[in-house]
Write a protein that holds these residues in place. Structure first.
Motif, mmCIF file in Angstrom:
data_model
loop_
_atom_site.group_PDB
_atom_site.id
_atom_site.type_symbol
_atom_site.label_atom_id
_atom_site.label_comp_id
_atom_site.label_asym_id
_atom_site.label_seq_id
_atom_site.Cartn_x
_atom_site.Cartn_y
_atom_site.Cartn_z
ATOM 1 N N THR A 137 0.850 -1.187 0.000
ATOM 2 C CA THR A 137 0.000 0.000 0.000
ATOM 3 C C THR A 137 0.886 1.238 0.000
ATOM 4 O O THR A 137 1.990 1.237 0.543
ATOM 5 N N LEU B 122 -3.786 0.158 -3.258
ATOM 6 C CA LEU B 122 -3.443 -1.218 -2.915
ATOM 7 C C LEU B 122 -2.911 -1.927 -4.154
ATOM 8 O O LEU B 122 -3.531 -1.879 -5.220
ATOM 9 N N ALA C 215 -6.506 -1.581 -6.311
ATOM 10 C CA ALA C 215 -7.607 -0.750 -5.824
ATOM 11 C C ALA C 215 -7.087 0.568 -5.280
ATOM 12 O O ALA C 215 -5.896 0.723 -4.983
ATOM 13 N N ARG D 226 -8.328 3.685 -2.398
ATOM 14 C CA ARG D 226 -9.217 3.964 -1.272
ATOM 15 C C ARG D 226 -10.000 5.245 -1.537
ATOM 16 O O ARG D 226 -9.433 6.273 -1.916
ATOM 17 N N TRP E 263 -12.716 0.491 -0.673
ATOM 18 C CA TRP E 263 -11.805 0.227 -1.773
ATOM 19 C C TRP E 263 -12.582 0.186 -3.086
ATOM 20 O O TRP E 263 -13.655 -0.414 -3.149
ATOM 21 N N GLY F 39 -12.007 -1.088 -6.947
ATOM 22 C CA GLY F 39 -11.105 -1.940 -7.719
ATOM 23 C C GLY F 39 -10.810 -1.376 -9.093
ATOM 24 O O GLY F 39 -11.711 -0.984 -9.831
ATOM 25 N N ARG G 212 -16.913 -1.232 -6.524
ATOM 26 C CA ARG G 212 -17.045 -0.290 -5.419
ATOM 27 C C ARG G 212 -18.458 -0.429 -4.871
ATOM 28 O O ARG G 212 -19.391 -0.776 -5.614
ATOM 29 N N THR H 293 -11.642 -6.297 -0.302
ATOM 30 C CA THR H 293 -10.948 -6.120 0.962
ATOM 31 C C THR H 293 -9.456 -6.193 0.655
ATOM 32 O O THR H 293 -9.057 -6.463 -0.492
ATOM 33 N N GLU H 294 -8.628 -6.004 1.660
ATOM 34 C CA GLU H 294 -7.194 -6.113 1.445
ATOM 35 C C GLU H 294 -6.757 -7.562 1.287
ATOM 36 O O GLU H 294 -5.593 -7.832 0.992
#
Length: 262
Positions: free
Chosen positions: A15, A57, A74, A76, A88, A90, A191, A229-230
């Motif tokens: 990140t 990310l 992605a 944020r 996030w 994508g 999103r 998600t991460e």
């Protein structure tokens, strides 16, 4: 709501803060290790997603020979200055093609009921479409996949830049439907802030007009929410279609929920 991760990220995600975009395919991040260049496969405008300082990310590619080992996944959005309830969005345009296969194998696609096999990147005539689904006693189902990153006033929109190629895909699907086979658009909205989906007439009016024409002709439209998600990406709800606001579409437009075989 939690969703099963269908496309997990490999270990070692990175990140950093967005610094600049170079020739569309390279993005510079500011990280704790200094300036790092990552790869972006998104050739769209990424409207609203390239704000200086935005958190980005990137996953770690398993290919050791890549010049840029981190593909962008992605960005944020919506985080207040002190932190809080952001999300996030994508940006990896290869995700919808991989998601259609993963979701099919996980039996998450209602419109694919009865189909037993999937092939990706299949040639039909002089064209190549993203997926072909087949099953006993069922017509071939051809699917073209698109990534959606733009939301305006609660409506997830595609495209984020004028797309002659996207118009070509809609025409190909109309031709497929006219031949007696099934044709569908799979839009992955990466999103969570879109309440509905529609074509971006304010960006590409020609695509928007062709979108409604294709729906009338029997092309099926499936805008699914991608849940990021991460750790990876899951498949969320099927978004409703926004009512068309272009003057070429009459008020007696057919019910879209029924027309999409949900």
């Amino acid at each position: 709501m939690q969703h099963d991760i269908l496309l997990p990220f490999s270990g070692g995600c990175l990140t950093g803060r967005f610094l600049e975009r170079h020739r569309r395919f390279s993005v510079a991040l500011g990280t704790e290790h200094g300036r790092v260049w990552i790869h972006s496969n998104n050739t769209g405008s990424m409207l609203g997603l390239t704000r200086p300082g935005a958190l980005v990310l990137a996953s770690k590619s398993p290919n050791p020979n890549r010049k840029l080992p981190y593909p962008q996944e992605a960005v944020r959005c919506g985080d207040p200055p002190g932190g809080g309830s952001g999300f996030w969005a994508g940006m990896n345009t290869s995700v919808p093609n991989r998601m259609i296969e993963a979701a099919f194998l996980a039996r998450r696609l209602g419109f694919a009921k009865g189909y037993t096999a999937i092939r990706r990147e299949v040639r039909r005539g002089e064209s190549r479409l993203d997926a072909l689904l087949t099953g006993p006693s069922l017509p071939p189902l051809w699917v073209e996949c698109k990534n959606v990153t733009l939301v305006e006033d609660g409506m997830a929109c595609f495209p984020d830049a004028a797309t002659v190629r996207g118009q070509k895909h809609l025409r190909e699907l109309m031709d497929i439907v006219s031949s007696g086979e099934r044709g569908a658009m799979f839009y992955l909205v990466q999103r969570p802030d879109g309440r509905c989906f529609g074509p971006a007439a304010f960006i590409d009016p020609a695509y928007a007009a062709l979108f409604w024409q294709a729906l009338r002709a029997g092309v099926e439209i499936y805008p699914y929410e991608g849940c990021l998600t991460e750790a990876g990406i899951g498949l969320g709800r099927l978004l409703p279609l926004a009512k068309p606001d272009c003057p070429d579409v009459s008020a007696d437009f057919p019910d879209m929920t029924d027309s999409r075989r949900i």
